[in-house]
Design a protein around this motif. Structure first.
Motif, short mmCIF file in Angstrom:
data_model
loop_
_atom_site.label_atom_id
_atom_site.label_comp_id
_atom_site.label_asym_id
_atom_site.label_seq_id
_atom_site.Cartn_x
_atom_site.Cartn_y
_atom_site.Cartn_z
N PHE A 51 38.55 36.03 50.54
CA PHE A 51 38.12 35.54 49.23
C PHE A 51 38.90 36.25 48.13
CE2 PHE A 51 33.74 34.33 51.05
CZ PHE A 51 34.11 33.00 51.21
N MET A 52 39.07 37.57 48.28
CA MET A 52 39.82 38.31 47.26
C MET A 52 41.28 37.86 47.20
SD MET A 52 38.17 42.14 47.09
CE MET A 52 38.23 42.54 48.82
N ARG A 53 41.84 37.49 48.33
CA ARG A 53 43.21 36.97 48.34
C ARG A 53 43.31 35.66 47.57
NH1 ARG A 53 45.22 37.84 54.61
NH2 ARG A 53 45.76 40.05 54.40
N ASP A 54 42.21 34.90 47.50
CA ASP A 54 42.18 33.61 46.79
C ASP A 54 41.98 33.77 45.28
OD1 ASP A 54 42.48 32.23 49.17
OD2 ASP A 54 40.32 31.83 49.40
N MET A 55 41.62 34.94 44.84
CA MET A 55 41.31 35.16 43.42
C MET A 55 42.55 35.15 42.56
SD MET A 55 38.36 38.03 43.69
CE MET A 55 36.90 37.71 44.67
N LYS A 56 42.35 34.72 41.32
CA LYS A 56 43.43 34.68 40.33
C LYS A 56 43.04 35.52 39.12
CE LYS A 56 45.06 30.18 41.85
NZ LYS A 56 44.51 30.42 43.14
N ILE A 57 44.03 36.00 38.40
CA ILE A 57 43.77 36.74 37.17
C ILE A 57 42.95 35.84 36.24
CG2 ILE A 57 44.81 37.81 35.11
CD1 ILE A 57 45.47 39.36 37.63
N GLY A 58 41.89 36.39 35.69
CA GLY A 58 41.04 35.63 34.78
C GLY A 58 39.82 35.01 35.44
N ASP A 59 39.79 34.95 36.79
CA ASP A 59 38.58 34.47 37.45
C ASP A 59 37.42 35.37 37.04
OD1 ASP A 59 39.90 32.45 38.80
OD2 ASP A 59 39.72 33.36 40.79
N LEU A 60 36.24 34.79 36.96
CA LEU A 60 35.05 35.53 36.56
C LEU A 60 34.12 35.72 37.74
CD1 LEU A 60 34.29 33.76 33.15
CD2 LEU A 60 35.43 35.97 33.53
N GLY A 61 33.32 36.76 37.66
CA GLY A 61 32.36 37.03 38.73
C GLY A 61 31.10 37.68 38.19
N PHE A 62 30.06 37.57 38.99
CA PHE A 62 28.83 38.29 38.70
C PHE A 62 28.92 39.66 39.36
CE2 PHE A 62 26.78 33.94 38.54
CZ PHE A 62 26.56 33.96 37.17
N PHE A 63 28.43 40.68 38.67
CA PHE A 63 28.30 42.01 39.23
C PHE A 63 26.86 42.13 39.68
CE2 PHE A 63 27.84 46.52 39.56
CZ PHE A 63 29.11 47.04 39.77
N TYR A 64 26.66 42.36 40.97
CA TYR A 64 25.33 42.34 41.58
C TYR A 64 25.00 43.71 42.16
CZ TYR A 64 21.64 40.92 44.87
OH TYR A 64 20.45 40.79 45.57
N HIS A 65 23.86 44.25 41.76
CA HIS A 65 23.36 45.49 42.34
C HIS A 65 22.61 45.15 43.62
CE1 HIS A 65 23.37 48.19 38.49
NE2 HIS A 65 24.52 48.20 39.11
#
Length: 154
Positions: A51-65
């Motif tokens: 999944f991280m290999r598929d990421m692009k600069i500017g993609d957004l994500g949730f930070f989850y505890h």
């Protein structure tokens, strides 16, 4: 700069969820890293790495505890593409860098996500152990609304 912004808007934005145990790496620590961001290191699961290999600069994500709190607490942005994970010499493991964008006005708990019928197929519900996971655009919007945010303002 204008070309960069236009290119980002034209590229299809993807959404993700990054899980961290707050006693190991918290939202406050992530925010403290500022614009430089931080490696999302230590992931030792092939699917999460891919999944991280598929990421692009500017993609957004949730930070989850995870484990403590079990809640979405903030929004992060991918600021460096997949590269070797500095915490290992094993070339199989890669990571991206992420930076904090903003905290959520209201956290969204795992219990709330599970209770929301429209989120029953979300990876957070179906693949709970995966530390990096995709989030569908409609799921992104629903979680933001649950957090008291207008998805168009992110």
């Amino acid at each position: 700069m204008r070309v960069k912004q236009t290119a980002l808007k034209e590229a299809k934005l993807q959404y993700w969820l990054f899980k961290s145990e707050p006693n190991k790496w918290s939202w406050d620590q992530q925010k403290a890293k500022g614009e430089q961001g931080e490696e999302w290191d230590g992931v030792r699961n092939y699917q999460a790495r891919n999944f991280m290999r598929d990421m692009k600069i500017g993609d957004l994500g949730f930070f989850y505890h995870s484990n403590i709190g079990k809640e979405v607490v903030g929004i992060v942005e991918v600021c460096a593409l997949a590269h070797s994970d500095s915490t290992t010499d094993d070339p199989r493991w890669e990571c991206v860098d992420i930076k904090a964008v903003k905290g959520l006005p209201q956290t969204v708990t795992l219990a709330q996500v599970k209770a929301e019928e429209r989120l029953q197929d979300m990876a957070l519900v179906t693949s709970m152990r995966l530390s990096v996971q995709p989030v569908k655009p409609e799921e992104w919007a629903i979680v933001l609304e649950m957090a008291g945010m207008d998805p168009s303002q992110v």
